[in-house]
Motif scaffolding. Structure first.
Motif, PDB file in Angstrom:
ATOM      1  N   ASP A   1      -5.259  85.985  49.439  1.00 12.03           N
ATOM      2  CA  ASP A   1      -6.363  85.899  50.757  1.00 12.03           C
ATOM      3  C   ASP A   1      -5.982  87.341  51.618  1.00 12.03           C
ATOM      4  OD1 ASP A   1      -7.391  83.552  49.940  1.00 12.03           O
ATOM      5  OD2 ASP A   1      -6.092  82.574  51.255  1.00 12.03           O
ATOM      6  N   LEU A   2      -7.238  87.727  51.857  1.00 11.43           N
ATOM      7  CA  LEU A   2      -7.121  89.080  52.721  1.00 11.43           C
ATOM      8  C   LEU A   2      -7.561  88.498  53.975  1.00 11.43           C
ATOM      9  CD1 LEU A   2      -6.404  91.991  53.211  1.00 11.43           C
ATOM     10  CD2 LEU A   2      -8.944  92.651  52.478  1.00 11.43           C
ATOM     11  N   ALA A   3      -6.830  88.527  55.044  1.00 10.36           N
ATOM     12  CA  ALA A   3      -7.110  88.048  56.529  1.00 10.36           C
ATOM     13  C   ALA A   3      -8.210  89.513  56.801  1.00 10.36           C
ATOM     14  CB  ALA A   3      -6.126  88.090  57.524  1.00 10.36           C
ATOM     15  N   LYS A   4      -9.239  89.424  57.787  1.00 11.21           N
ATOM     16  CA  LYS A   4      -9.969  90.204  58.529  1.00 11.21           C
ATOM     17  C   LYS A   4      -9.091  91.401  58.720  1.00 11.21           C
ATOM     18  CE  LYS A   4     -14.103  91.210  61.073  1.00 11.21           C
ATOM     19  NZ  LYS A   4     -15.203  90.948  61.947  1.00 11.21           N
ATOM     20  N   PRO A   5      -9.397  92.585  58.086  1.00 10.41           N
ATOM     21  CA  PRO A   5      -8.515  93.823  58.566  1.00 10.41           C
ATOM     22  C   PRO A   5      -8.515  94.160  59.994  1.00 10.41           C
ATOM     23  CG  PRO A   5      -9.977  94.201  56.646  1.00 10.41           C
ATOM     24  CD  PRO A   5     -10.519  92.992  57.461  1.00 10.41           C
ATOM     25  N   LYS A   6      -7.195  94.903  60.327  1.00 13.05           N
ATOM     26  CA  LYS A   6      -7.191  95.217  61.738  1.00 13.05           C
ATOM     27  C   LYS A   6      -8.164  96.240  61.894  1.00 13.05           C
ATOM     28  CE  LYS A   6      -3.884  97.001  64.938  1.00 13.05           C
ATOM     29  NZ  LYS A   6      -2.321  97.084  65.136  1.00 13.05           N
ATOM     30  N   THR A  30     -19.045  95.057  52.367  1.00 13.56           N
ATOM     31  CA  THR A  30     -20.302  95.471  53.342  1.00 13.56           C
ATOM     32  C   THR A  30     -20.929  96.399  52.426  1.00 13.56           C
ATOM     33  OG1 THR A  30     -21.113  96.220  55.761  1.00 13.56           O
ATOM     34  CG2 THR A  30     -19.115  97.376  54.270  1.00 13.56           C
ATOM     35  N   ASP A  31     -22.100  96.869  53.017  1.00 15.09           N
ATOM     36  CA  ASP A  31     -22.970  98.071  52.379  1.00 15.09           C
ATOM     37  C   ASP A  31     -22.884  99.142  53.484  1.00 15.09           C
ATOM     38  OD1 ASP A  31     -23.984  96.562  49.975  1.00 15.09           O
ATOM     39  OD2 ASP A  31     -25.311  95.481  51.297  1.00 15.09           O
ATOM     40  N   VAL A  32     -22.707 100.426  52.690  1.00 16.69           N
ATOM     41  CA  VAL A  32     -22.679 101.811  53.560  1.00 16.69           C
ATOM     42  C   VAL A  32     -23.827 102.647  53.100  1.00 16.69           C
ATOM     43  CG1 VAL A  32     -21.002 103.402  54.144  1.00 16.69           C
ATOM     44  CG2 VAL A  32     -20.169 101.278  53.960  1.00 16.69           C
ATOM     45  N   THR A  33     -24.474 103.278  54.054  1.00 16.81           N
ATOM     46  CA  THR A  33     -25.314 104.230  53.856  1.00 16.81           C
ATOM     47  C   THR A  33     -24.790 105.594  54.298  1.00 16.81           C
ATOM     48  OG1 THR A  33     -27.235 102.586  53.947  1.00 16.81           O
ATOM     49  CG2 THR A  33     -27.605 105.078  54.408  1.00 16.81           C
ATOM     50  N   ILE A  34     -24.871 106.775  53.386  1.00 13.53           N
ATOM     51  CA  ILE A  34     -24.511 108.063  54.019  1.00 13.53           C
ATOM     52  C   ILE A  34     -25.592 108.844  54.106  1.00 13.53           C
ATOM     53  CG2 ILE A  34     -23.126 109.975  53.285  1.00 13.53           C
ATOM     54  CD1 ILE A  34     -21.419 107.554  53.819  1.00 13.53           C
ATOM     55  N   LYS A  35     -25.529 109.543  55.361  1.00 14.92           N
ATOM     56  CA  LYS A  35     -26.900 110.280  55.636  1.00 14.92           C
ATOM     57  C   LYS A  35     -26.787 111.935  55.399  1.00 14.92           C
ATOM     58  CE  LYS A  35     -28.200 106.921  58.859  1.00 14.92           C
ATOM     59  NZ  LYS A  35     -28.647 106.430  60.480  1.00 14.92           N
ATOM     60  N   LYS A  36     -25.440 112.428  55.305  1.00 14.51           N
ATOM     61  CA  LYS A  36     -25.336 113.853  55.144  1.00 14.51           C
ATOM     62  C   LYS A  36     -24.197 114.151  54.196  1.00 14.51           C
ATOM     63  CE  LYS A  36     -22.366 114.223  59.265  1.00 14.51           C
ATOM     64  NZ  LYS A  36     -22.062 115.032  60.557  1.00 14.51           N
ATOM     65  N   PRO A  37     -24.296 115.258  53.685  1.00 16.07           N
ATOM     66  CA  PRO A  37     -23.404 115.790  52.773  1.00 16.07           C
ATOM     67  C   PRO A  37     -21.723 115.739  53.275  1.00 16.07           C
ATOM     68  CG  PRO A  37     -25.126 117.231  52.710  1.00 16.07           C
ATOM     69  CD  PRO A  37     -25.514 116.494  53.880  1.00 16.07           C
ATOM     70  N   GLY A  38     -20.807 115.477  52.590  1.00 22.61           N
ATOM     71  CA  GLY A  38     -19.561 115.511  53.121  1.00 22.61           C
ATOM     72  C   GLY A  38     -18.791 114.848  52.039  1.00 22.61           C
ATOM     73  N   VAL A  39     -17.377 115.028  52.347  1.00 17.14           N
ATOM     74  CA  VAL A  39     -16.153 114.137  51.595  1.00 17.14           C
ATOM     75  C   VAL A  39     -15.927 112.685  52.736  1.00 17.14           C
ATOM     76  CG1 VAL A  39     -14.191 114.006  50.706  1.00 17.14           C
ATOM     77  CG2 VAL A  39     -15.538 115.703  50.069  1.00 17.14           C
ATOM     78  N   TYR A  40     -16.163 111.807  52.213  1.00 18.12           N
ATOM     79  CA  TYR A  40     -16.024 110.484  53.250  1.00 18.12           C
ATOM     80  C   TYR A  40     -14.531 109.616  52.676  1.00 18.12           C
ATOM     81  CZ  TYR A  40     -20.196 111.470  55.023  1.00 18.12           C
ATOM     82  OH  TYR A  40     -21.494 112.303  55.681  1.00 18.12           O
ATOM     83  N   GLY A  41     -13.780 109.231  53.510  1.00 19.37           N
ATOM     84  CA  GLY A  41     -12.840 108.466  53.473  1.00 19.37           C
ATOM     85  C   GLY A  41     -13.299 107.198  53.844  1.00 19.37           C
ATOM     86  N   LEU A  42     -12.800 106.136  53.050  1.00 19.18           N
ATOM     87  CA  LEU A  42     -13.170 104.531  53.391  1.00 19.18           C
ATOM     88  C   LEU A  42     -11.517 104.328  53.723  1.00 19.18           C
ATOM     89  CD1 LEU A  42     -15.586 103.537  50.539  1.00 19.18           C
ATOM     90  CD2 LEU A  42     -16.127 103.332  53.219  1.00 19.18           C
ATOM     91  N   VAL A  43     -11.290 103.822  54.781  1.00 17.32           N
ATOM     92  CA  VAL A  43      -9.892 103.440  55.479  1.00 17.32           C
ATOM     93  C   VAL A  43      -9.826 102.027  55.965  1.00 17.32           C
ATOM     94  CG1 VAL A  43      -8.124 104.109  56.759  1.00 17.32           C
ATOM     95  CG2 VAL A  43      -9.452 105.843  55.980  1.00 17.32           C
ATOM     96  N   MET A  44      -8.831 101.199  55.361  1.00 20.72           N
ATOM     97  CA  MET A  44      -8.526  99.965  55.766  1.00 20.72           C
ATOM     98  C   MET A  44      -6.826  99.667  56.058  1.00 20.72           C
ATOM     99  SD  MET A  44      -8.600  96.275  53.480  1.00 20.72           S
ATOM    100  CE  MET A  44      -7.529  96.905  52.594  1.00 20.72           C
ATOM    101  N   GLU A  45      -6.786  99.516  57.415  1.00 21.34           N
ATOM    102  CA  GLU A  45      -5.596  98.907  57.965  1.00 21.34           C
ATOM    103  C   GLU A  45      -5.745  97.306  57.951  1.00 21.34           C
ATOM    104  OE1 GLU A  45      -2.734  99.057  61.901  1.00 21.34           O
ATOM    105  OE2 GLU A  45      -4.320 100.289  61.862  1.00 21.34           O
ATOM    106  N   PRO A  46      -4.892  96.718  57.055  1.00 24.07           N
ATOM    107  CA  PRO A  46      -4.922  95.264  57.183  1.00 24.07           C
ATOM    108  C   PRO A  46      -4.316  94.696  58.317  1.00 24.07           C
ATOM    109  CG  PRO A  46      -3.180  96.243  55.657  1.00 24.07           C
ATOM    110  CD  PRO A  46      -3.886  97.035  56.252  1.00 24.07           C
ATOM    111  N   THR A  47      -4.451  93.330  58.530  1.00 19.23           N
ATOM    112  CA  THR A  47      -3.530  92.672  59.408  1.00 19.23           C
ATOM    113  C   THR A  47      -2.444  92.377  58.577  1.00 19.23           C
ATOM    114  OG1 THR A  47      -5.550  91.504  60.288  1.00 19.23           O
ATOM    115  CG2 THR A  47      -3.430  90.068  60.511  1.00 19.23           C
ATOM    116  N   PRO A  48      -1.144  92.504  59.263  1.00 22.48           N
ATOM    117  CA  PRO A  48       0.109  92.234  58.296  1.00 22.48           C
ATOM    118  C   PRO A  48      -0.057  91.119  57.645  1.00 22.48           C
ATOM    119  CG  PRO A  48       0.555  93.071  60.679  1.00 22.48           C
ATOM    120  CD  PRO A  48      -0.839  92.752  60.595  1.00 22.48           C
ATOM    121  N   TYR A  49       0.361  91.234  56.253  1.00 21.24           N
ATOM    122  CA  TYR A  49       0.282  89.826  55.311  1.00 21.24           C
ATOM    123  C   TYR A  49       1.864  89.564  55.210  1.00 21.24           C
ATOM    124  CZ  TYR A  49       0.229  87.587  50.960  1.00 21.24           C
ATOM    125  OH  TYR A  49       0.031  86.770  49.986  1.00 21.24           O
ATOM    126  N   TRP A  50       2.076  88.263  55.556  1.00 21.89           N
ATOM    127  CA  TRP A  50       3.442  87.677  55.189  1.00 21.89           C
ATOM    128  C   TRP A  50       3.891  87.342  53.967  1.00 21.89           C
ATOM    129  CZ3 TRP A  50       8.209  87.589  56.608  1.00 21.89           C
ATOM    130  CH2 TRP A  50       9.045  86.423  56.391  1.00 21.89           C
TER     131      TRP A  50
END
Length: 258
Positions: free
Chosen positions: A57-62, A92-112
């Protein structure tokens, strides 16, 4: 859910040998190269053992955001609960509007993780290219720990090698141990032994490592380090260690026939 043979084999081998299956934060977009005809994509966030195809299970990310240079777009409010391997995940769905290199970044809630008596925090990123631009893919995104690609992390073929640099608090990690796994998405591949589930490569004195990826598909790289802080355990009393993971996902393509 009934586990397939590869998953069950991996679990049994891990139990018998005492080796824990590698955890990987997952940020997997449906597209990693966007064209003017394809401006939107779906992205799934999960926490799994990618080769054995066992979920947690992945809790909602921080935090979850889209990074482009100095610009960040907060995607956390638009995440929706989903399922990956019958465990809680996010999409989720993501829309990109202009040229570039994009990073999708997740910082999760700490997992015990009770089996290891630690918390796990995997700072996970995936880089995508949009509309012909390929600048900035080798720039750090300023995460607590991250793998900075030294090989362009998109438009690569299966069989290519991938080189990255491990950073912790913005500084290279000499001799960092990097775990590597293939995302066995169709669950069609079996393992020869427990050692084969997770590949391991050591970084040099500058935190730089190289690994050759033999198959087309998603490959995950995770550099693990111990945090210089602790968190209160589930009982709220005893301090527990924290494993910080720098996780990077990259897709390798199969050659296309004419």
């Amino acid at each position: 859910m009934k586990m397939k043979a590869a998953s069950m084999t991996a679990v049994l081998l891990a139990c018998l040998t005492g080796n824990a299956l590698a955890h990987f934060g997952m940020v997997i977009p449906s597209e990693n190269i966007l064209t003017p005809a394809k401006k939107s994509f779906k992205v799934d966030l999960s926490f799994i053992h990618p080769f054995a195809m066992i979920g947690m299970d992945l809790a909602k990310p921080k935090q979850f955001y889209l990074s482009n240079g100095k610009d960040q777009t907060d995607l956390l409010p638009q995440l929706k609960v989903s399922k990956v391997l019958e465990h809680q995940a996010w999409t989720t769905d993501v829309t990109i509007k202009k040229p570039g290199v994009y990073g999708l970044v997740m910082e999760p809630t700490p997992y015990w993780e009770p089996a290891e008596d630690i918390y796990i925090i995997h700072y996970t990123k995936t880089l995508i290219a949009a509309f012909g631009d390929d600048q900035g893919w080798d720039e750090p995104l300023g995460l607590a720990t991250e793998i900075v690609p030294l090989t362009r992390p998109f438009a690569n073929y299966a069989g290519n090698s991938f080189t990255g640099k491990v950073l912790l608090n913005g500084k290279p990690v000499p001799g960092a141990e990097v775990e590597v796994e293939f995302y066995n998405q169709d669950n069609k591949l079996d393992t020869l032994s427990d050692y084969h589930v997770t590949q391991v490569v050591k970084a040099d004195e500058n935190g730089i490592f190289t690994f050759a990826c033999p198959l087309a598909g998603w490959w995950g790289f995770a550099a693990l380090n111990e945090a210089d802080y602790k968190l209160k355990g589930p009982d709220g009393k005893e301090d527990k260690g924290v494993e910080l993971g720098a996780v990077l996902w990259t897709y390798l393509d199969a050659y296309k026939n004419k």
